[in-house]
Scaffold this active site. Structure first.
Site, PDB file in Angstrom:
ATOM      1  N   GLU A 101       7.132 -21.671   7.966  1.00  0.00           N
ATOM      2  CA  GLU A 101       7.519 -20.823   9.086  1.00  0.00           C
ATOM      3  C   GLU A 101       8.556 -21.480   9.992  1.00  0.00           C
ATOM      4  O   GLU A 101       9.164 -20.813  10.823  1.00  0.00           O
ATOM      5  CB  GLU A 101       6.293 -20.425   9.913  1.00  0.00           C
ATOM      6  CG  GLU A 101       5.688 -21.537  10.742  1.00  0.00           C
ATOM      7  CD  GLU A 101       4.579 -21.004  11.644  1.00  0.00           C
ATOM      8  OE1 GLU A 101       4.661 -21.231  12.855  1.00  0.00           O
ATOM      9  OE2 GLU A 101       3.643 -20.372  11.123  1.00  0.00           O
ATOM     10  N   GLU A 111       0.803  -1.219   0.000  1.00  0.00           N
ATOM     11  CA  GLU A 111       0.000   0.000   0.000  1.00  0.00           C
ATOM     12  C   GLU A 111       0.838   1.272   0.000  1.00  0.00           C
ATOM     13  O   GLU A 111       0.310   2.361  -0.234  1.00  0.00           O
ATOM     14  CB  GLU A 111      -0.940  -0.004   1.219  1.00  0.00           C
ATOM     15  CG  GLU A 111      -2.057  -1.038   1.089  1.00  0.00           C
ATOM     16  CD  GLU A 111      -2.878  -1.174   2.351  1.00  0.00           C
ATOM     17  OE1 GLU A 111      -2.438  -0.697   3.421  1.00  0.00           O
ATOM     18  OE2 GLU A 111      -3.971  -1.771   2.279  1.00  0.00           O
TER      19      GLU A 111
END
Length: 272
Positions: free
Chosen positions: A112, A81
């Protein structure tokens, strides 16, 4: 010493499956109300990290987020963004998620748990001592994130972290840790809820405060935003009109010719 994750503790609510829709929504909302107060307690930590980021970026550095699962996705969202909002190049703020872009849409098994992959992923972006790396992990224990921060520390790269557990392993690894302790989740262990909200709020603060400090906002306007749709063009025209004495059509022509709100205003002022 055993590390206890408050994000994994049993919910304060029992028998969720017996609650009505209204009861569920009211109770979730009541829990969400506590998140902003938890963030408030971490403001000194957030300020310390943002100050460091601004200094690095003023000298040409970049900001990286690394995370897994929900935390990684939130980092990718915040990074993605920044170009349309503040007009910065796409590689100024970079979000990296364990498992690669595929993991944005669906879980990648064991991604992960790989403690060496984050450093490999960062090296693909030519990471250097000019940059800042923030590890995001609600639990504060994600091996992918901790391993990446450890390698950054070893290589003289400034590190920060965002966790929702106090004194977590990730906080003990990062040079500038942020701990937003939100407590047990409404659904036990579902850290996409309060912890995810807290991380999103902190990421908003970090990127927005940094970009304002870098001069990407004038007054309270996004003068460097990308004009990628008609809504944003209209917003840009009205921004110009609020700054200089021109009609809507003249402002629109200026914006089209100059390509940004800032350039349009500067061009008009320079011509006077």
């Amino acid at each position: 010493m055993t590390f206890n994750k408050t994000t994994e503790q049993t919910s304060n609510y029992e028998h969720l499956d017996k609650m009505s829709v209204d009861e569920l929504l009211i109770n979730i909302n009541n829990e969400d109300k506590t998140v902003a107060y938890a963030v408030e307690k971490a403001l000194p930590q957030i300020s310390a990290l943002v100050t460091q980021i601004v200094t690095k970026m003023q000298a040409g550095g970049r900001l990286f987020y690394i995370g897994a699962g929900t935390s990684g996705r939130l980092g990718v969202v915040d990074a993605s963004e920044c170009p349309p909002t503040f007009g910065v190049p796409f590689d100024t703020v970079v979000g990296i998620i364990a498992g690669g872009d595929e993991a944005i849409r669906k879980a990648v098994e064991n991604a992960e748990d790989n403690a060496t992959q984050a450093w490999i992923d960062l090296q693909a972006h030519d990471i250097s001592t000019k940059d800042v790396v923030i590890g995001i992990a609600a639990s504060g224990t994600t091996p992918y994130v901790i391993g990446g921060l450890e390698k950054c520390n070893e290589n003289g790269i400034l590190t920060g972290s965002i966790s929702c557990n106090a004194a977590s392993p990730i906080s003990n690894t990062a040079q500038f840790p942020i701990d937003v302790v939100v407590g047990p989740e409404f659904v036990t262990g579902s850290s996409r809820m309060k912890a995810g909200t807290a991380q999103k709020l902190v990421l908003n603060m970090i990127s927005t405060a940094t970009m304002i400090q870098l001069g990407k906002v004038k007054g309270n306007k996004m003068v460097d935003m990308q004009l990628s749709n008609s809504k944003l063009v209209d917003r840009g025209v009205k921004m110009i009109m609020s700054e200089i004495p021109v009609t809507y059509d003249s402002a629109a022509e200026l914006l089209q010719n100059m390509g940004s709100v800032r350039k349009a205003i500067d061009h008009f002022n320079a011509s006077k």
